[in-house]
Design a protein around this motif. Structure first.
Motif, PDB file in Angstrom:
ATOM      1  N   TYR A   1       8.603  -0.659   3.995  1.00  0.00           N
ATOM      2  CA  TYR A   1       8.746  -0.394   2.560  1.00  0.00           C
ATOM      3  C   TYR A   1       8.061  -1.491   1.742  1.00  0.00           C
ATOM      4  O   TYR A   1       7.347  -1.204   0.782  1.00  0.00           O
ATOM      5  N   ASN A   2       8.285  -2.739   2.122  1.00  0.00           N
ATOM      6  CA  ASN A   2       7.645  -3.845   1.403  1.00  0.00           C
ATOM      7  C   ASN A   2       6.129  -3.764   1.490  1.00  0.00           C
ATOM      8  O   ASN A   2       5.423  -4.041   0.520  1.00  0.00           O
ATOM      9  N   HIS A   3       5.621  -3.380   2.641  1.00  0.00           N
ATOM     10  CA  HIS A   3       4.175  -3.216   2.788  1.00  0.00           C
ATOM     11  C   HIS A   3       3.675  -2.096   1.871  1.00  0.00           C
ATOM     12  O   HIS A   3       2.638  -2.249   1.206  1.00  0.00           O
ATOM     13  N   LEU A   4       4.383  -1.005   1.823  1.00  0.00           N
ATOM     14  CA  LEU A   4       3.999   0.110   0.954  1.00  0.00           C
ATOM     15  C   LEU A   4       3.959  -0.324  -0.501  1.00  0.00           C
ATOM     16  O   LEU A   4       2.979  -0.045  -1.216  1.00  0.00           O
ATOM     17  N   VAL A   5       4.974  -1.005  -0.964  1.00  0.00           N
ATOM     18  CA  VAL A   5       5.024  -1.440  -2.362  1.00  0.00           C
ATOM     19  C   VAL A   5       3.886  -2.405  -2.664  1.00  0.00           C
ATOM     20  O   VAL A   5       3.232  -2.306  -3.708  1.00  0.00           O
ATOM     21  N   THR A   6       3.608  -3.311  -1.754  1.00  0.00           N
ATOM     22  CA  THR A   6       2.520  -4.268  -1.946  1.00  0.00           C
ATOM     23  C   THR A   6       1.175  -3.560  -2.020  1.00  0.00           C
ATOM     24  O   THR A   6       0.347  -3.860  -2.881  1.00  0.00           O
ATOM     25  N   THR A   7       0.944  -2.623  -1.127  1.00  0.00           N
ATOM     26  CA  THR A   7      -0.337  -1.913  -1.149  1.00  0.00           C
ATOM     27  C   THR A   7      -0.449  -1.022  -2.383  1.00  0.00           C
ATOM     28  O   THR A   7      -1.552  -0.843  -2.909  1.00  0.00           O
ATOM     29  N   LEU A   8       0.664  -0.477  -2.864  1.00  0.00           N
ATOM     30  CA  LEU A   8       0.626   0.320  -4.096  1.00  0.00           C
ATOM     31  C   LEU A   8       0.257  -0.548  -5.288  1.00  0.00           C
ATOM     32  O   LEU A   8      -0.468  -0.098  -6.180  1.00  0.00           O
ATOM     33  N   ASP A   9       0.744  -1.779  -5.328  1.00  0.00           N
ATOM     34  CA  ASP A   9       0.372  -2.684  -6.416  1.00  0.00           C
ATOM     35  C   ASP A   9      -1.133  -2.935  -6.412  1.00  0.00           C
ATOM     36  O   ASP A   9      -1.772  -2.947  -7.460  1.00  0.00           O
ATOM     37  N   GLY A  10      -1.712  -3.106  -5.228  1.00  0.00           N
ATOM     38  CA  GLY A  10      -3.162  -3.276  -5.122  1.00  0.00           C
ATOM     39  C   GLY A  10      -3.912  -2.028  -5.549  1.00  0.00           C
ATOM     40  O   GLY A  10      -4.948  -2.107  -6.212  1.00  0.00           O
ATOM     41  N   LEU A  11      -3.383  -0.872  -5.173  1.00  0.00           N
ATOM     42  CA  LEU A  11      -4.018   0.390  -5.569  1.00  0.00           C
ATOM     43  C   LEU A  11      -3.975   0.568  -7.083  1.00  0.00           C
ATOM     44  O   LEU A  11      -4.973   0.963  -7.701  1.00  0.00           O
ATOM     45  N   LYS A  12      -2.844   0.264  -7.701  1.00  0.00           N
ATOM     46  CA  LYS A  12      -2.737   0.378  -9.157  1.00  0.00           C
ATOM     47  C   LYS A  12      -3.749  -0.538  -9.840  1.00  0.00           C
ATOM     48  O   LYS A  12      -4.391  -0.140 -10.816  1.00  0.00           O
ATOM     49  N   ALA A  13      -3.906  -1.750  -9.325  1.00  0.00           N
ATOM     50  CA  ALA A  13      -4.877  -2.676  -9.902  1.00  0.00           C
ATOM     51  C   ALA A  13      -6.294  -2.130  -9.800  1.00  0.00           C
ATOM     52  O   ALA A  13      -7.068  -2.218 -10.767  1.00  0.00           O
ATOM     53  N   ARG A  14      -6.646  -1.552  -8.679  1.00  0.00           N
ATOM     54  CA  ARG A  14      -7.991  -0.953  -8.519  1.00  0.00           C
ATOM     55  C   ARG A  14      -8.191   0.222  -9.459  1.00  0.00           C
ATOM     56  O   ARG A  14      -9.266   0.374 -10.050  1.00  0.00           O
ATOM     57  N   ILE A  15      -7.179   1.064  -9.582  1.00  0.00           N
ATOM     58  CA  ILE A  15      -7.297   2.223 -10.479  1.00  0.00           C
ATOM     59  C   ILE A  15      -7.502   1.739 -11.913  1.00  0.00           C
ATOM     60  O   ILE A  15      -8.354   2.270 -12.632  1.00  0.00           O
ATOM     61  N   LEU A  16      -6.727   0.763 -12.343  1.00  0.00           N
ATOM     62  CA  LEU A  16      -6.851   0.266 -13.712  1.00  0.00           C
ATOM     63  C   LEU A  16      -8.207  -0.381 -13.973  1.00  0.00           C
ATOM     64  O   LEU A  16      -8.692  -0.355 -15.100  1.00  0.00           O
ATOM     65  N   GLN A  17      -8.841  -0.948 -12.955  1.00  0.00           N
ATOM     66  CA  GLN A  17     -10.179  -1.513 -13.128  1.00  0.00           C
ATOM     67  C   GLN A  17     -11.203  -0.416 -13.365  1.00  0.00           C
ATOM     68  O   GLN A  17     -12.190  -0.627 -14.052  1.00  0.00           O
ATOM     69  N   GLU A  18     -10.972   0.756 -12.800  1.00  0.00           N
ATOM     70  CA  GLU A  18     -11.926   1.863 -12.907  1.00  0.00           C
ATOM     71  C   GLU A  18     -11.835   2.627 -14.216  1.00  0.00           C
ATOM     72  O   GLU A  18     -12.773   3.289 -14.607  1.00  0.00           O
ATOM     73  N   ILE A  19     -10.675   2.564 -14.864  1.00  0.00           N
ATOM     74  CA  ILE A  19     -10.531   3.338 -16.115  1.00  0.00           C
ATOM     75  C   ILE A  19     -10.612   2.468 -17.331  1.00  0.00           C
ATOM     76  O   ILE A  19     -10.804   1.327 -17.316  1.00  0.00           O
TER      77      ILE A  19
END
Length: 73
Positions: free
Chosen positions: A55-73
């Motif tokens: 679960y902790n790994h999932l949450v950490t990777t989701l935070d990275g994904l959100k950061a990448r998405i926000l860089q693109e928009i």
């Protein structure tokens, strides 16, 4: 019908429509809400939620994904 018989509002119809300001969109908050809703719907009480490290790994990777998405928009 002659030009003199034309409706008086033809000049008004030829004017461009006013451009309104774009509606401000708060992408970080919207993204955060969407991810939180997805976690609650899909992960809550799942096998992943029962294993702390997973679960902790999932949450950490989701935070990275959100950061990448926000860089693109």
């Amino acid at each position: 019908m002659t030009d003199a018989d034309a409706p008086a509002d033809t000049a008004a119809a030829a004017e461009p429509l006013p451009v309104s300001a774009p509606v401000p969109c708060n992408w970080p908050e919207r993204l955060e809400r969407a991810v939180a809703a997805w976690l609650a719907e899909e992960i809550h009480n799942s096998p992943v939620a029962r294993v702390t490290d997973a679960y902790n790994h999932l949450v950490t990777t989701l935070d990275g994904l959100k950061a990448r998405i926000l860089q693109e928009i």
